[in-house]
Write a protein that holds these residues in place. Structure first.
Motif, PDB file in Angstrom:
ATOM      1  N   ASP A 158       0.820  -1.204   0.000  1.00  0.00           N
ATOM      2  CA  ASP A 158       0.000   0.000   0.000  1.00  0.00           C
ATOM      3  C   ASP A 158       0.860   1.262   0.000  1.00  0.00           C
ATOM      4  O   ASP A 158       0.395   2.340  -0.379  1.00  0.00           O
ATOM      5  CB  ASP A 158      -0.882   0.020   1.246  1.00  0.00           C
ATOM      6  N   LEU A 159       2.091   1.126   0.452  1.00  0.00           N
ATOM      7  CA  LEU A 159       2.975   2.278   0.633  1.00  0.00           C
ATOM      8  C   LEU A 159       4.418   1.797   0.581  1.00  0.00           C
ATOM      9  O   LEU A 159       4.722   0.673   0.988  1.00  0.00           O
ATOM     10  CB  LEU A 159       2.709   2.940   1.994  1.00  0.00           C
ATOM     11  N   GLY A 160       5.299   2.645   0.103  1.00  0.00           N
ATOM     12  CA  GLY A 160       6.734   2.354   0.125  1.00  0.00           C
ATOM     13  C   GLY A 160       7.468   3.363   0.979  1.00  0.00           C
ATOM     14  O   GLY A 160       7.131   4.550   0.976  1.00  0.00           O
ATOM     15  N   VAL A 161       8.453   2.892   1.735  1.00  0.00           N
ATOM     16  CA  VAL A 161       9.274   3.745   2.576  1.00  0.00           C
ATOM     17  C   VAL A 161      10.728   3.358   2.379  1.00  0.00           C
ATOM     18  O   VAL A 161      11.059   2.167   2.303  1.00  0.00           O
ATOM     19  CB  VAL A 161       8.901   3.593   4.072  1.00  0.00           C
ATOM     20  N   ALA A 162      11.603   4.343   2.297  1.00  0.00           N
ATOM     21  CA  ALA A 162      13.043   4.096   2.220  1.00  0.00           C
ATOM     22  C   ALA A 162      13.759   5.055   3.161  1.00  0.00           C
ATOM     23  O   ALA A 162      13.297   6.172   3.396  1.00  0.00           O
ATOM     24  CB  ALA A 162      13.558   4.277   0.799  1.00  0.00           C
ATOM     25  N   ASN A 163      14.871   4.604   3.701  1.00  0.00           N
ATOM     26  CA  ASN A 163      15.744   5.457   4.514  1.00  0.00           C
ATOM     27  C   ASN A 163      17.080   5.634   3.829  1.00  0.00           C
ATOM     28  O   ASN A 163      17.495   4.798   3.015  1.00  0.00           O
ATOM     29  CB  ASN A 163      16.002   4.832   5.896  1.00  0.00           C
ATOM     30  N   ASP A 164      17.775   6.704   4.177  1.00  0.00           N
ATOM     31  CA  ASP A 164      19.159   6.869   3.729  1.00  0.00           C
ATOM     32  C   ASP A 164      20.066   6.011   4.607  1.00  0.00           C
ATOM     33  O   ASP A 164      19.604   5.233   5.445  1.00  0.00           O
ATOM     34  CB  ASP A 164      19.561   8.341   3.732  1.00  0.00           C
ATOM     35  N   ALA A 206      12.254   8.604   2.359  1.00  0.00           N
ATOM     36  CA  ALA A 206      11.535   8.862   1.119  1.00  0.00           C
ATOM     37  C   ALA A 206      10.265   8.035   1.152  1.00  0.00           C
ATOM     38  O   ALA A 206      10.230   6.945   1.719  1.00  0.00           O
ATOM     39  CB  ALA A 206      12.383   8.482  -0.086  1.00  0.00           C
ATOM     40  N   ILE A 207       9.213   8.566   0.544  1.00  0.00           N
ATOM     41  CA  ILE A 207       7.913   7.916   0.510  1.00  0.00           C
ATOM     42  C   ILE A 207       7.552   7.606  -0.943  1.00  0.00           C
ATOM     43  O   ILE A 207       7.754   8.432  -1.841  1.00  0.00           O
ATOM     44  CB  ILE A 207       6.827   8.820   1.130  1.00  0.00           C
ATOM     45  N   VAL A 208       6.999   6.410  -1.162  1.00  0.00           N
ATOM     46  CA  VAL A 208       6.523   5.997  -2.485  1.00  0.00           C
ATOM     47  C   VAL A 208       5.048   5.632  -2.370  1.00  0.00           C
ATOM     48  O   VAL A 208       4.656   4.864  -1.483  1.00  0.00           O
ATOM     49  CB  VAL A 208       7.332   4.793  -3.011  1.00  0.00           C
ATOM     50  N   THR A 209       4.211   6.223  -3.232  1.00  0.00           N
ATOM     51  CA  THR A 209       2.768   5.978  -3.191  1.00  0.00           C
ATOM     52  C   THR A 209       2.315   5.270  -4.465  1.00  0.00           C
ATOM     53  O   THR A 209       2.984   5.337  -5.501  1.00  0.00           O
ATOM     54  CB  THR A 209       1.996   7.298  -3.041  1.00  0.00           C
TER      55      THR A 209
END
Length: 464
Positions: free
Chosen positions: A239-245, A252-255
């Motif tokens: 439903d959602l994507g999340v990434a960290n550095d 960062a957010i991915v929709t």
């Protein structure tokens, strides 16, 4: 000593310059600074997933112990915001994070976080720089101790409690989140927090790789193609994507609809969401979108603009009791949490927001109400020692118009921000972490932004 300089967020350099003797000098400088301030107690030393980071952390711990300070270290590499939280939670003197954040694997870095858990301001980093020296150990019977501790569980407890306060209930059951750690220190931390809140997870690059897969752990769109494809594909579950550095202080957010969600748009959505249940101003950097100001105006709130660097955001939060503070590069924190950007906390809050209402729907509503905003940036190569001279020369070259539009105002809080008559703007400022000048632009469409960036580049390049 001349090689060691504290930029926007600590000292970073390639491993040719970032050496054990110099790291030990930084440790001694902080020990001397704390002693000169009459401070006695415990210091935290955290580190990221790079090959050399644990060793550098151990060297710092040795120097601090030899100066009579007790030291706590995590059991493994952990995100920088966990160190900041531990400083406040445990009432420590301060802490170090050995990290080069999003820089490639051939870099490393060190930042000192004072006892308030917020990034060190220039008064502190200048005092440290003035005390750089070879280590001066005390007699062995006066040495401190080193203790290995769990930084993750207390931070997770605090993050869940704070997000519960904001949302009413942090229940992510039924939500599937794709999490990309980019082989960095968020693995086993951000995903564990989301899972504890009830989310189902699909994991990408959650194995430690000190080389970060051969790239840089920077959660930019071009580095998140697999995550974007996974979330935007109708045939897959997330439903959602999340990434960290690399050190998980940014996210960062991915929709599903937008793919990579521009950090400016997420900031606006975040502030709008927070204002539904609370009140207060926002603090944003000079490079962050004016959309935040429009959201604030709609709620009768104020926005405080600060130079780039989260230390200035943190200072602004304290001065204005701000509800939220952030920057266009994906660093945010909220009132009631430590005043350091925290990509772990924000991943949980973003997921909770999305569980209540899809982020795409909230962003669509904001843009319909306040107008479309597009922002981008480019870099112009510039040696560090030339930056001040270029900016000085630029002061005499500020045009009356940019890309056919009159310049109405020039903001010099951080470089030169040219505010144009049509509401768009161009910003030129020196990077604090890389040998480049940044050129930013914001307007109502991509074509206009590209024209502004081109004009900004043409203004700067002849001066370098």
């Amino acid at each position: 000593m001349e090689t060691i300089s504290f930029g926007t967020d600590g000292w970073r350099a390639t491993l040719e310059e970032f050496t054990t003797p110099r790291v030990r000098m930084v440790g001694q400088a902080v020990a001397t600074y704390l002693r000169d301030e009459g401070r006695d107690g415990t210091v935290a030393v955290g580190y990221d997933a790079r090959e050399t980071s644990r060793g550098f952390a151990e060297e710092l711990a040795r120097v601090l112990c030899a100066n009579g300070f007790d030291v706590i270290v995590p059991e493994r590499d952990r995100p920088t915001p966990l160190v900041a939280h531990a400083i406040v939670e445990r009432d420590l003197l301060g802490g170090f994070a050995i990290t080069a954040s999003h820089n490639p694997p051939e870099y490393n870095g060190v930042k000192f976080i004072p006892d308030d858990g917020a990034p060190a301001l220039p008064a502190v980093t200048d005092a440290i720089a003035d005390r750089l020296a070879e280590p001066e150990p005390l007699p062995e019977d006066e040495h401190g101790t080193v203790e290995e501790v769990d930084l993750a569980a207390p931070h997770a407890d605090a993050a869940l409690e704070r997000v519960d306060e904001i949302t009413g209930s942090t229940d992510l059951s039924g939500l599937t989140v794709a999490y990309d750690a980019m082989h960095g220190s968020g693995r086993g931390t951000t995903d564990a927090l989301l899972e504890r809140a009830g989310a189902s997870l699909e994991l990408l690059r959650c194995e430690r790789d000190p080389e970060f897969g051969g790239g840089a752990p920077e959660p930019a769109p071009e580095n998140l193609e697999t995550l974007i494809d996974l979330v935007t594909d109708d045939a897959t579950d997330p439903d959602l994507g999340v990434a960290n550095d690399g050190d998980a202080d940014r996210l960062a957010i991915v929709t599903p609809e937008r793919g990579y969600l521009d950090e400016n748009l997420f900031f606006a959505a975040l502030y709008d969401y927070l204002l539904e249940g609370d009140s207060g101003p926002a603090v944003r950097t000079v490079s962050t979108t004016f959309l935040i100001d429009r959201v604030a105006d709609a709620h009768g709130e104020a926005v405080h603009e600060v130079p780039v660097g989260f230390k200035w955001v943190a200072q602004g939060i304290a001065e204005h009791d701000a509800l939220v503070g952030g920057e266009e590069s994906g660093g945010f924190t909220v009132r009631g949490h430590v005043r350091e950007k925290d990509g772990v906390l924000m991943a949980l809050l973003a997921a909770a927001m999305h569980a209540e209402e899809p982020l795409d729907e909230r962003v669509d509503r904001l843009l319909e109400e306040h107008g479309t905003v597009v922002q981008n940036k480019i870099s112009v190569a510039c040696p560090d020692h030339e930056k001040a001279r270029v900016l000085e020369d630029l002061e005499g070259e500020i045009p009356d118009a940019v890309a056919g539009t009159d310049v109405e105002d020039v903001n010099t809080a951080d470089g030169f921000k040219l505010q144009l008559a049509d509401g768009s703007w161009v910003l030129v400022r020196p990077s604090g972490t890389e040998p480049v000048l940044r050129v930013y632009a914001e307007a109502t469409d991509e074509e206009r932004v590209e024209a502004l960036l081109e004009a900004g580049e043409e203004l700067v390049e002849p001066l370098v």
